[in-house]
Design a protein around this motif. Structure first.
Motif, mmCIF file in Angstrom:
data_model
loop_
_atom_site.group_PDB
_atom_site.id
_atom_site.type_symbol
_atom_site.label_atom_id
_atom_site.label_comp_id
_atom_site.label_asym_id
_atom_site.label_seq_id
_atom_site.Cartn_x
_atom_site.Cartn_y
_atom_site.Cartn_z
ATOM 1 N N SER A 79 -8.450 -11.644 -0.242
ATOM 2 C CA SER A 79 -8.313 -10.389 -0.982
ATOM 3 C C SER A 79 -7.331 -9.457 -0.277
ATOM 4 O O SER A 79 -6.926 -9.704 0.869
ATOM 5 C CB SER A 79 -9.676 -9.699 -1.084
ATOM 6 N N LYS A 80 -6.976 -8.357 -0.962
ATOM 7 C CA LYS A 80 -6.099 -7.361 -0.339
ATOM 8 C C LYS A 80 -6.744 -6.795 0.920
ATOM 9 O O LYS A 80 -6.070 -6.521 1.913
ATOM 10 C CB LYS A 80 -5.801 -6.236 -1.333
ATOM 11 N N SER A 81 -8.051 -6.634 0.866
ATOM 12 C CA SER A 81 -8.781 -6.130 2.031
ATOM 13 C C SER A 81 -8.708 -7.119 3.192
ATOM 14 O O SER A 81 -8.539 -6.722 4.353
ATOM 15 C CB SER A 81 -10.246 -5.875 1.653
ATOM 16 N N HIS B 146 -5.243 -6.909 4.671
ATOM 17 C CA HIS B 146 -5.133 -5.646 5.414
ATOM 18 C C HIS B 146 -5.797 -5.769 6.785
ATOM 19 O O HIS B 146 -5.250 -5.318 7.804
ATOM 20 C CB HIS B 146 -5.784 -4.525 4.600
#
Length: 324
Positions: free
Chosen positions: A265-267, A270
């Motif tokens: 995921s983007k998380s 990150h």
């Protein structure tokens, strides 16, 4: 004048002559195949590999017909490996354009790659360039080994820094090393000069790949290389390898768990990027890259000053400072 134009300046006439020469060598008797070949030509990059061949030849002496053969051979075999790579990776883009795999599907892409390999072999044999064929064939063999090693390490998530450098030496640096070695050979270099130029290409090629791997940790995406591509494909590159080695046990364990996910995921992304920056992975990789670039340039001090030498130094600087 752009940096690339400055680098090409000492060999601009030769590169202009090389383009139609190479395009003619890519053609076949099949109309269908020629249609695909012409599209493949559109995805060619900045002619970096022919630049290295021609500049290496000019550094050591004169550009000869053998230099043109060496450049065409390397471009044919390199293009073949790129087409095959896109099939293996199921990649739909190549330098911002649809890949051969995306437009023509796997069967045609594989056959096109095989065609380029065959053309490269025939080009060498027709010109009795057995030494050139040996140098480039050894490079392609190592490239294949490097890709296989990287796939295995991605599956196991066990890449060490030593593993990383061996993989990129094989899968990227060996072909750039072949460019500088064949260029030198085509100009009549002696064994010692060829060895120096081969080492120059190896160091330049490793620096080139580290720069590519750093793009996953840039603030913006880049044309031709999807942002976070290596992270999504579970490739442990130098920035994250160093960070995992230097981060806390708990943090490193958590990051490894994220890497194991098939889709992140983007998380997740990150968290990985933050972890790498916080633990010095990017800074360490940039320093390693610049050190290799400096070592490559230092090898050129074995040769007299010339326009070709200046261009090769500029090329080395460009490799580590490019933005795509």
């Amino acid at each position: 004048m752009s940096v690339i134009d400055e680098i090409k300046a000492p060999i601009s006439e030769e590169l202009q002559q090389f383009k139609p020469y190479f395009e003619q060598k890519m053609l076949s008797n099949s109309r269908k195949l020629n249609f695909v070949v012409k599209y493949a030509l559109k995805t060619k990059g900045k002619q970096m590999r022919p630049m290295i061949v021609f500049l290496s030849a000019k550094l050591l002496g004169n550009i000869t017909q053998s230099t043109y053969t060496a450049s065409a051979l390397i471009e044919l075999l390199h293009t073949a490996t790129l087409v095959h790579d896109d099939v293996v990776d199921e990649s739909f883009y190549r330098r911002g354009l649809f890949s051969i795999f995306a437009l023509f599907k796997a069967k045609i892409a594989v056959l096109l790659g095989d065609f380029f390999l065959a053309k490269g072999l025939l080009l060498s044999l027709e010109n009795n360039e057995y030494e050139l064929l040996k140098i480039v064939s050894e490079a392609v063999k190592e490239m294949s080994e490097g890709e296989l090693d990287q796939l295995e390490h991605a599956r196991q998530l066990d890449t060490t820094e030593e593993d990383y450098f061996e993989v990129i030496r094989k899968k990227t640096a060996t072909l750039i090393s072949a460019c500088s070695a064949t260029g030198a050979y085509s100009a009549g270099a002696n064994p010692e000069q060829m060895s120096i130029m081969k080492e120059f290409g190896t160091k330049l090629g490793i620096a080139f790949q580290i720069k590519d791997d750093l793009f996953d940790y840039q603030k913006t995406g880049l044309i031709g290389k999807p942002k976070f591509n290596d992270i999504q494909e579970r490739k442990l590159t130098l920035p994250v390898i160093f960070a995992l080695k230097n981060g806390s046990i708990n943090e490193s364990f958590s990051i490894r768990k994220i890497f194991k996910k098939k889709l992140k995921s983007k998380s997740d992304i990150h968290n990985i990027v933050d972890f790498v920056f916080k633990n010095g992975g990017v800074e360490y990789s940039v320093n390693k890259m610049n050190s290799l670039k400096d070592e490559a340039i230092a090898l050129l001090n074995n040769f007299p000053d010339s326009d070709a030498k200046t261009a090769l130094i500029k090329l080395a600087e460009y490799v580590v400072n490019r933005d795509k």
